[in-house]
Design a protein around this motif. Structure first.
Motif, PDB file in Angstrom:
ATOM      1  N   GLN A   1     142.155  15.509  20.216  1.00  0.00           N
ATOM      2  CA  GLN A   1     142.077  16.458  21.321  1.00  0.00           C
ATOM      3  C   GLN A   1     141.695  17.859  20.823  1.00  0.00           C
ATOM      4  OE1 GLN A   1     145.983  16.048  23.089  1.00  0.00           O
ATOM      5  NE2 GLN A   1     145.190  14.671  24.671  1.00  0.00           N
ATOM      6  N   ALA A   2     141.093  18.631  21.722  1.00  0.00           N
ATOM      7  CA  ALA A   2     140.622  19.968  21.359  1.00  0.00           C
ATOM      8  C   ALA A   2     141.774  20.913  21.033  1.00  0.00           C
ATOM      9  CB  ALA A   2     139.779  20.543  22.488  1.00  0.00           C
ATOM     10  N   GLY A   3     142.894  20.800  21.753  1.00  0.00           N
ATOM     11  CA  GLY A   3     144.020  21.697  21.549  1.00  0.00           C
ATOM     12  C   GLY A   3     143.780  23.039  22.216  1.00  0.00           C
ATOM     13  N   PRO A   4     144.762  23.933  22.147  1.00  0.00           N
ATOM     14  CA  PRO A   4     144.642  25.236  22.833  1.00  0.00           C
ATOM     15  C   PRO A   4     143.463  26.041  22.320  1.00  0.00           C
ATOM     16  CG  PRO A   4     146.905  24.825  22.109  1.00  0.00           C
ATOM     17  CD  PRO A   4     146.054  23.770  21.464  1.00  0.00           C
ATOM     18  N   ALA A   5     142.782  26.705  23.248  1.00  0.00           N
ATOM     19  CA  ALA A   5     141.644  27.560  22.891  1.00  0.00           C
ATOM     20  C   ALA A   5     142.137  28.979  22.625  1.00  0.00           C
ATOM     21  CB  ALA A   5     140.609  27.572  24.011  1.00  0.00           C
ATOM     22  N   LEU A   6     141.555  29.621  21.638  1.00  0.00           N
ATOM     23  CA  LEU A   6     141.877  31.013  21.375  1.00  0.00           C
ATOM     24  C   LEU A   6     141.277  31.886  22.467  1.00  0.00           C
ATOM     25  CD1 LEU A   6     141.194  31.080  17.534  1.00  0.00           C
ATOM     26  CD2 LEU A   6     143.382  30.753  18.691  1.00  0.00           C
TER      27      LEU A   6
ATOM     28  N   ASP B   1     139.424  24.943  17.692  1.00  0.00           N
ATOM     29  CA  ASP B   1     139.482  26.361  17.336  1.00  0.00           C
ATOM     30  C   ASP B   1     140.386  26.546  16.123  1.00  0.00           C
ATOM     31  OD1 ASP B   1     137.806  27.113  19.323  1.00  0.00           O
ATOM     32  OD2 ASP B   1     139.303  28.063  20.593  1.00  0.00           O
ATOM     33  N   GLY B   2     139.939  27.382  15.199  1.00  0.00           N
ATOM     34  CA  GLY B   2     140.732  27.656  14.004  1.00  0.00           C
ATOM     35  C   GLY B   2     140.509  26.669  12.878  1.00  0.00           C
ATOM     36  N   GLU B   3     139.750  25.587  13.116  1.00  0.00           N
ATOM     37  CA  GLU B   3     139.516  24.576  12.084  1.00  0.00           C
ATOM     38  C   GLU B   3     138.150  24.718  11.430  1.00  0.00           C
ATOM     39  OE1 GLU B   3     141.774  22.406  10.935  1.00  0.00           O
ATOM     40  OE2 GLU B   3     143.171  23.455  12.271  1.00  0.00           O
ATOM     41  N   GLY B   4     137.474  25.811  11.690  1.00  0.00           N
ATOM     42  CA  GLY B   4     136.154  26.028  11.125  1.00  0.00           C
ATOM     43  C   GLY B   4     135.588  27.327  11.661  1.00  0.00           C
ATOM     44  N   PRO B   5     134.297  27.549  11.500  1.00  0.00           N
ATOM     45  CA  PRO B   5     133.694  28.806  11.961  1.00  0.00           C
ATOM     46  C   PRO B   5     133.661  28.880  13.486  1.00  0.00           C
ATOM     47  CG  PRO B   5     131.999  27.280  11.257  1.00  0.00           C
ATOM     48  CD  PRO B   5     133.305  26.654  10.879  1.00  0.00           C
ATOM     49  N   TRP B   6     133.559  30.106  14.012  1.00  0.00           N
ATOM     50  CA  TRP B   6     133.399  30.313  15.452  1.00  0.00           C
ATOM     51  C   TRP B   6     131.988  29.902  15.835  1.00  0.00           C
ATOM     52  CZ3 TRP B   6     135.526  30.832  19.964  1.00  0.00           C
ATOM     53  CH2 TRP B   6     134.819  31.393  21.031  1.00  0.00           C
TER      54      TRP B   6
ATOM     55  N   PRO C   1     135.673  28.828  32.886  1.00  0.00           N
ATOM     56  CA  PRO C   1     136.067  27.427  32.677  1.00  0.00           C
ATOM     57  C   PRO C   1     136.251  27.089  31.204  1.00  0.00           C
ATOM     58  CG  PRO C   1     133.717  27.560  33.104  1.00  0.00           C
ATOM     59  CD  PRO C   1     134.242  28.970  33.176  1.00  0.00           C
ATOM     60  N   LEU C   2     137.443  27.361  30.685  1.00  0.00           N
ATOM     61  CA  LEU C   2     137.740  27.023  29.302  1.00  0.00           C
ATOM     62  C   LEU C   2     137.591  25.524  29.069  1.00  0.00           C
ATOM     63  CD1 LEU C   2     140.979  29.147  28.706  1.00  0.00           C
ATOM     64  CD2 LEU C   2     138.697  29.605  27.796  1.00  0.00           C
ATOM     65  N   TYR C   3     137.230  25.144  27.833  1.00  0.00           N
ATOM     66  CA  TYR C   3     137.155  23.727  27.487  1.00  0.00           C
ATOM     67  C   TYR C   3     138.550  23.115  27.635  1.00  0.00           C
ATOM     68  CZ  TYR C   3     135.615  19.528  24.979  1.00  0.00           C
ATOM     69  OH  TYR C   3     135.273  18.236  24.638  1.00  0.00           O
ATOM     70  N   PRO C   4     138.689  22.014  28.390  1.00  0.00           N
ATOM     71  CA  PRO C   4     140.017  21.415  28.602  1.00  0.00           C
ATOM     72  C   PRO C   4     140.661  20.998  27.284  1.00  0.00           C
ATOM     73  CG  PRO C   4     138.439  20.547  30.189  1.00  0.00           C
ATOM     74  CD  PRO C   4     137.646  21.323  29.176  1.00  0.00           C
ATOM     75  N   ASP C   5     141.870  21.498  27.025  1.00  0.00           N
ATOM     76  CA  ASP C   5     142.494  21.242  25.725  1.00  0.00           C
ATOM     77  C   ASP C   5     142.923  19.795  25.534  1.00  0.00           C
ATOM     78  OD1 ASP C   5     144.661  21.181  27.442  1.00  0.00           O
ATOM     79  OD2 ASP C   5     145.583  23.017  26.683  1.00  0.00           O
ATOM     80  N   TRP C   6     142.960  19.001  26.623  1.00  0.00           N
ATOM     81  CA  TRP C   6     143.378  17.609  26.518  1.00  0.00           C
ATOM     82  C   TRP C   6     142.200  16.665  26.260  1.00  0.00           C
ATOM     83  CZ3 TRP C   6     143.286  20.554  30.918  1.00  0.00           C
ATOM     84  CH2 TRP C   6     142.423  20.168  31.931  1.00  0.00           C
TER      85      TRP C   6
END
Length: 627
Positions: free
Chosen positions: A59-64, A330-335, A44-49
């Protein structure tokens, strides 16, 4: 009681509130029982919306696709063989011109409550709020200058590793050889029985925990930021902080459980700090147990630098909110991890906060009781558009079409919705992972943590699939499967409540009972337990009352274990409430005197000024040193 006991409580909380070790085991069960395609389909990926905490209202945006990388590492080396809300409002958003801070941590519905309301005053400092029973400090409260509140941060601070134990039973494989482990003999006293002896192997990564887990997970070791003995400050010194910078610096030494801590002070500052050490992985992303013998896996010695851990102060939006959600894109800071709770509660809170700039305490407390269902808003048109070929499906659609989307205790339509969601979640999971379905639906691995986040994260996954309707998931088209799930949900409601929909009220079929450990057996349940009483909400409403897909009408596993709303600077006006009372004695009037207030969304003050304390005092207990 000693400092070691307090540390034990904190480590137990870190273990039970960690977001990822049990999710790693769920993924391992799905992978080994039903294969990589099932795992990829059901994760269950975090919903990008849905929204993140920082930046606010984004919004979260697409997950890597980190899972694909860990799957490749796993199969290449091993082969194939399984809550809470808080927010802070800046003066620009309030009717008083002072900040407001709100918090309602979500924990199991137990008696006595997890928290104890208190006010401590010394010549040097003072603090009031809620202490967590068994540990020093006030995770929730204020000190007359600053206020703070917590939610589970769910940073992935714990990893599991598959171990190969040597023939001597006291060594593990490391590369192409076996190395000796530390062996600890634990003696656990058991009242009325012989002591239990446990032999624990401690690998270079951490202790082997597999034998303690249900489900035959094998020889699995655990590495966690909170396991080694390390200096702790953080929550233990908040009573002395006087600025957001001092507040942040207090958590430079906090190798404890991951938390979102929101902040507000009399200088009109609001802020947020994600706390708890974040590991730096040499290989992989911590989504699946990896082979411990691979010399490339594991962690770097030093964690992520504190300055790189997300925080925020005085955003232009005038508010900060967290709800166990994904903190940054995702991509805006550390994992930081992948196992966040769907951001429906956060999105509803932000939707409400940004709609007005005249918030007061009463309206803030009302928002803590909000039961609007955002998932239903997203799936409504998709569900109402399916063909109704049975009388039960037509009745379900009729009720849902007229429903306002509030998961209220007196709503029959809410019960139809919850039954439908549970039925569809079960069908979706069993279609892809029939062998590991119970784990994918949220069954836990230990009595300490009987449920996993996979159970409460199925709804965002369901919404995504209803939108995409991927071919081949079911033998028949998605609209027919949805209609049949509606039919099954109504049939189950008729079995539970009879033919009259007026008897299907959600709170009647799924009531809430506050349970005491002594009340697990009759007739003591009638003395120690409180309830059952009708209660609304679900896992995705601001007013938390989770309903798990495997048992949708079971007692809610999580509720607001405490509510606090602080009028920063007007401390006497602040309100606190527990689901029950201060006392653990069922014969005390204070065992349940706060429950009616908790049910209504109200609270009690904690007297702050010496004058208010004197006026509120009813009894005095004087403690003197021995001798």
């Amino acid at each position: 009681y000693s400092a070691a006991d307090a540390l034990g409580v904190l480590k137990l909380m870190a273990f039970s509130l960690a977001s990822n070790w049990d999710s790693e085991l769920v993924r391992l069960k799905i992978l080994t029982e039903d294969g990589p395609e099932a795992l990829t389909a059901l994760d269950p990926l975090y919903p990008d919306w849905l929204l993140v905490t920082e930046p606010p209202a984004v919004q979260a945006g697409p997950a890597l696709d980190r899972l694909a990388e860990d799957l490749a590492l796993f199969t290449a080396t091993v082969g194939q063989g399984g809550g809470s809300n808080n927010w802070a409002l800046a003066p620009s958003r309030t009717a008083t011109g002072r900040p407001i801070l709100a918090n309602d941590p979500h924990l199991a519905p137990t008696l006595p409550p997890h928290w104890y309301l208190a006010h401590i005053r010394t010549p040097e400092w003072a603090v009031a709020g809620a202490s967590f029973v068994g540990a020093p400090g006030f995770p929730v409260g204020h000190n007359g200058v600053a206020a703070w509140g917590v939610t589970a941060g769910l940073v992935d601070n714990t990893d599991l590793f598959i171990e190969e134990i040597g023939s001597d039973g006291a060594s593990v494989r490391q590369g192409d050889r076996f190395i000796p482990c530390e062996v600890v003999e634990e003696t656990i006293p058991v009242k009325g029985s012989e002591p239990v002896q446990e032999r624990v192997l401690i690998t270079p990564r951490g202790p082997i925990i597999g034998p303690a887990m249900e489900g035959e997970v094998g020889a699995v070791s655990m590495q966690a930021t909170w396991l080694p003995p390390r200096p702790l400050r953080g929550l233990f010194v908040l009573h002395k902080v006087r600025s957001f910078e001092a507040f942040r610096r207090a958590f430079e030494q906090w190798p404890g459980l991951s938390l979102n801590v929101v902040y507000a002070d009399t200088a009109s500052t609001i802020g947020w700090q994600l706390i708890g050490e974040v590991p730096r992985r040499r290989k992989g992303w911590g989504l699946l147990p990896l082979p411990g013998w691979d010399p490339e896996v594991g962690w770097e010695e030093a964690p992520l630098p504190f300055e790189e851990v997300p925080h925020l102060a005085n955003p232009e939006t005038g508010f900060i909110a967290t709800a166990n959600n994904k903190p940054i894109q995702d991509g805006e800071g550390p994992w930081l991890g992948a196992d966040w709770i769907d951001g429906y509660r956060l999105t509803r809170i932000v939707e409400a906060l940004q709609a007005r700039d005249d918030w007061d305490l009463a309206d803030t407390m009302a928002l803590q009781m909000d039961q609007h269902s955002l998932p239903w808003r997203e799936m409504r048109d998709l569900v109402l558009g399916v063909p109704a070929e049975t009388e039960e499906a037509r009745q379900a659609l009729e009720l849902l079409r007229a429903w306002d989307g509030v998961v209220a205790a007196d709503s029959p339509a809410a019960a139809v919705y919850e039954g439908f969601v549970a039925e569809m979640a079960r069908r979706i999971v069993e279609a892809k992972a029939p062998r590991a379905a119970r784990w994918a639906l949220g069954h836990g691995f230990t009595p300490i943590a009987p449920h996993t986040l996979f159970g409460v994260r199925r709804v965002g996954h369901l919404v995504r699939l209803l939108r995409e309707q991927p071919e081949g998931w079911f033998e028949r088209p998605w609209p027919q499967e949805v209609a049949d799930a509606l039919t099954a949900a109504v049939r189950r409601l008729r079995e539970q409540g009879g033919a009259d929909p007026e008897q299907w009220a959600w709170g009647r079929l799924r009531p809430l009972t506050l349970r005491h450990a002594v009340g697990e057996r009759a007739p003591l349940d009638r003395i120690f337990n409180l309830g059952p009483f009708p209660w609304g909400g679900d896992a995705n409403t601001v007013a938390q009352a989770a309903s798990l897909p495997a048992d949708p009408t079971g007692n809610p596993p999580f509720i607001a274990s405490l509510r606090m709303v602080v009028d920063v600077g007007n401390w006497e006006a602040s309100r606190f409430v527990l689901p029950g009372g201060q006392s653990g004695n069922p014969l005390s009037p204070h065992y349940d005197d706060q429950l009616p207030l908790w049910q209504r969304g109200e609270g009690v003050p904690i007297a702050w000024s010496p004058e208010a304390v004197e006026q509120a005092t009813r009894q005095v207990l004087e403690l003197l040193p021995r001798g």
